[in-house]
Scaffold this motif. Sequence first.
Motif, PDB file in Angstrom:
ATOM      1  N   SER A   3      27.008   0.358  24.241  1.00 35.57           N
ATOM      2  CA  SER A   3      27.120   1.349  23.172  1.00 35.57           C
ATOM      3  C   SER A   3      28.106   0.875  22.099  1.00 35.57           C
ATOM      4  N   PHE A   4      29.151   0.168  22.527  1.00 36.76           N
ATOM      5  CA  PHE A   4      30.138  -0.342  21.543  1.00 36.76           C
ATOM      6  C   PHE A   4      29.529  -1.409  20.640  1.00 36.76           C
ATOM      7  N   VAL A   5      28.764  -2.311  21.253  1.00 38.27           N
ATOM      8  CA  VAL A   5      28.112  -3.365  20.467  1.00 38.27           C
ATOM      9  C   VAL A   5      27.100  -2.750  19.525  1.00 38.27           C
ATOM     10  N   LYS A  30      38.807  -4.350  26.578  1.00 42.92           N
ATOM     11  CA  LYS A  30      37.595  -4.734  27.311  1.00 42.92           C
ATOM     12  C   LYS A  30      37.734  -6.139  27.898  1.00 42.92           C
ATOM     13  N   VAL A  31      38.333  -6.993  27.170  1.00 45.15           N
ATOM     14  CA  VAL A  31      38.523  -8.357  27.673  1.00 45.15           C
ATOM     15  C   VAL A  31      39.410  -8.358  28.896  1.00 45.15           C
ATOM     16  N   GLU A  32      40.459  -7.520  28.905  1.00 51.10           N
ATOM     17  CA  GLU A  32      41.376  -7.451  30.033  1.00 51.10           C
ATOM     18  C   GLU A  32      40.651  -6.881  31.256  1.00 51.10           C
ATOM     19  N   GLN A  62      27.696  -9.420  32.066  1.00 50.79           N
ATOM     20  CA  GLN A  62      28.701  -8.678  31.305  1.00 50.79           C
ATOM     21  C   GLN A  62      29.539  -9.606  30.445  1.00 50.79           C
ATOM     22  N   VAL A  63      29.905 -10.774  30.974  1.00 45.74           N
ATOM     23  CA  VAL A  63      30.696 -11.754  30.213  1.00 45.74           C
ATOM     24  C   VAL A  63      29.934 -12.260  29.011  1.00 45.74           C
ATOM     25  N   ASP A  64      28.642 -12.516  29.197  1.00 49.95           N
ATOM     26  CA  ASP A  64      27.836 -13.003  28.066  1.00 49.95           C
ATOM     27  C   ASP A  64      27.761 -11.968  26.960  1.00 49.95           C
ATOM     28  N   GLU A  65      27.625 -10.713  27.319  1.00 46.83           N
ATOM     29  CA  GLU A  65      27.533  -9.663  26.303  1.00 46.83           C
ATOM     30  C   GLU A  65      28.845  -9.552  25.499  1.00 46.83           C
ATOM     31  N   VAL A  66      29.958  -9.614  26.273  1.00 46.72           N
ATOM     32  CA  VAL A  66      31.252  -9.544  25.575  1.00 46.72           C
ATOM     33  C   VAL A  66      31.425 -10.721  24.605  1.00 46.72           C
ATOM     34  N   SER A  67      30.946 -11.908  25.023  1.00 45.83           N
ATOM     35  CA  SER A  67      31.054 -13.092  24.157  1.00 45.83           C
ATOM     36  C   SER A  67      30.238 -12.908  22.895  1.00 45.83           C
ATOM     37  N   MET A  72      29.914 -11.810  16.935  1.00 48.43           N
ATOM     38  CA  MET A  72      29.477 -10.969  15.836  1.00 48.43           C
ATOM     39  C   MET A  72      30.679 -10.449  15.027  1.00 48.43           C
ATOM     40  N   LEU A  73      31.740 -10.090  15.744  1.00 47.76           N
ATOM     41  CA  LEU A  73      32.935  -9.603  15.063  1.00 47.76           C
ATOM     42  C   LEU A  73      33.575 -10.718  14.214  1.00 47.76           C
ATOM     43  N   LYS A  74      33.576 -11.908  14.774  1.00 48.44           N
ATOM     44  CA  LYS A  74      34.150 -13.050  14.033  1.00 48.44           C
ATOM     45  C   LYS A  74      33.381 -13.329  12.760  1.00 48.44           C
TER      46      LYS A  74
END
Length: 777
Positions: A3-5, A30-32, A62-67, A72-74
């Motif tokens: 939902s955040f993405v 989220k990273v932590e 989950q790690v791939d999604e966070v990456s 995208m943010l960068k």
Amino acid sequence: MSSFVTEVLASSGKLEKEDLSSKISKMSRKVEDTKEEVCDMINKRYGDFLPSLQGSEELMVQVDEVSKEMDMLKNCIENEVCQNIHVAVAEYAKLKQQLEKNTIIITMLGHLKEFHNAMEEFNKALLEKKYVDAANQLERARSSVDSLKGWKTSQLPLLSALSSELTVQRENLIYHMGDEWKRLVIWRLPSSKGKTPLENCHPCSKDGEPRPHALLCCVLQALAIQGDLQHKIKLFSQVLLKNMLKPLVVYPSLSVRVTEQQDEGTTLALQCLEESHEERSTPSQVYSKLLLVLKTLCKQHSLCITHAYLRLFILEILHDKLEKEKSSLSAILGELIWEEISQCIIHDCLLYSIPTNSSQLEKYNTVIKETEEFEKSLKEMEYLQGDSTDLLKYARDVNCHFASKKCKDVIVAARKLMTSKMHNTVKIAPDSKLRLPKLPAPNSEAKVKQETTKEEITMENTKQLSAWSLCLPACRISESVQQLMELALNTLCEAVGSSTQCALQLFFTVRNIFQLFYDVVPTYHKENLLKFPHLAAIQHNNCMYLAHHLLTLGHHFRAHLPQPLSEGVATFVDMVPGFRKLGAQCFLAQLNVQRAELLERLSTAHNFCNLDDEDNYIAASKAVRQVIHQLKQLGTVWQDVLPVSIYCKAMGNLLNTAIAEVISKIMMLEDISSEDGEHLHTLCQTIIEEGPLVFIPLAEEKKNKKYQEEVPLYVKKWSTFKELVIVLRANLQEIVDRWADGKGPLALEFSSSEVKNLIRALFQNTERRAVALTKIK
């Protein structure tokens, strides 16, 4: 997480809803969380050995999604945030540029205001004759214009107008101050053509304005601020030097008159009270006159004035609290006049005050003290800066200058003597001696050695040498040469007791005197020495006279001179051969001239042939008479001049030349008639009778009579000539008898072939002649 993405993607690059910091903090959390789960999973996988493959796969997803969300943010930050930052920076730079432009305009307007206010104050001060305030205001205006010129972006059309106005007003100020200067500092110079520039001279007076002293100080300060004081004082110093200071040094009859009036200022005037009999002023007189003038100027301008080249604006910009540099008028004036006036004092006063005698050197200490006091007074008045000056240095080096002056005077005097007339002579007798001065006794060792040597020489003299040994023969020398030797003696006396440097200079000056004689006299008198036999004989005697005294001159002074002169350097012996050669060459050149004239006269005798012809006899007789006359004339000129031995040798040489020429001409004759023989005998007899007369001594030389009458000693052909004369009148038998089988007097003078040729020429070809010829072997 999804939902955040989704929410980030749904924003489509718009960051107005949430701020970047909050999103980045959420992402961090989220990273932590992910890190903790991953660590927990790893521990369970490898630590607890609990197989949880499905859990680990979910974690990987989950790690791939966070990456992906991070990428995208960068991209969002790089594409949108950075672009907005560049836009903001450009807007800020534009605002800053606009601000700077406004600041520059405000600053320039401030300078324009400052310039306007300064010029207003300047005009006001100029009208009120407040020249210092006017000069300061003008400098304020100049500072404003310089500041406007300093901005490179400044393109004001008004700037050139401001500069022009500034220049015009500065010239206006300088004009007003120049006008005040002319009224306050007045030079009155004499205009009468009949008077010298030093008569009725009133050079420096100030008049016209109430309280001229204060007004003049104001003008001087204003000139200094404007940078024109140095030029104005320089012009003033040049006139001061030319019309007041230098005349006071050069002319001893001038004095200074100072008159002071409260309203009219001070007047300095030169006046000539009476003609001075002295050629030069003494240093004390010069110093007192100059100090009177300089003290008067110093008293009138004792206030300090701003120096002409102060860097006022640099001090203002740096906010320096230092005081403004100041320099007195006397310091500025002294810097301009000191070098020139000190050189004038040296060349026109101190140079002539240097003593010409070493005995007066001690008295010169007074002049040194007077010079020190003079410079001390100038330093107190600030005319002179520093410790060492050329004037005092010159005065203290009196020993060196004394030697230089003495040497110069000696050389000048010597050259004058050398170029004077030589024919003024004095008689030198064998007992004539130089008037040697009485010198102080040398040191003990040298004295003992000298006495021992003298004793040995005296003992040797009593055994071998006569009283007249090493004495000059009686002769005549030029009076100028005698004076030259006296000059050399006096100069060497000055060297005795002097410093080493002074003694060396004086000694080698004496050597230079003799070297100068060697070089100058033969060149300067060259034509006269060849033209006049009298002068040639005198020059011969002069050289021999100098050579004679140069042998012992150095020995007489050596023990009394400082080292290294006393160790053998003080000698003139090396110059003796040169002078002897010079004298001999001069006299031999004259002898050659006389010899050539004798031969020239004998050449008119037509070779003594055909004397029975009256014309030929007259020509031959005239030639013989001319030869005798020439010898007599030379005898008259030389006999009282040359030493007896030199005179006899010279006259004998010339007479021998004439006789040898006559013998040669007669021996060349092939036919001599009885009449010719008689004429030849008569002519030759004239020579025999009158030739020896040139050797007759003077009345005061009676003791040399025998010495001078020994004619055959000096005329080598005399016996030959006498035999020839006998043969010219002899008969055949007499000739044969005088031959005496090659042992008679005739055989001693002639060869057999010469006698035979004479017999053939004198006698006809007969049996008697043939018999006589056979006896001549």
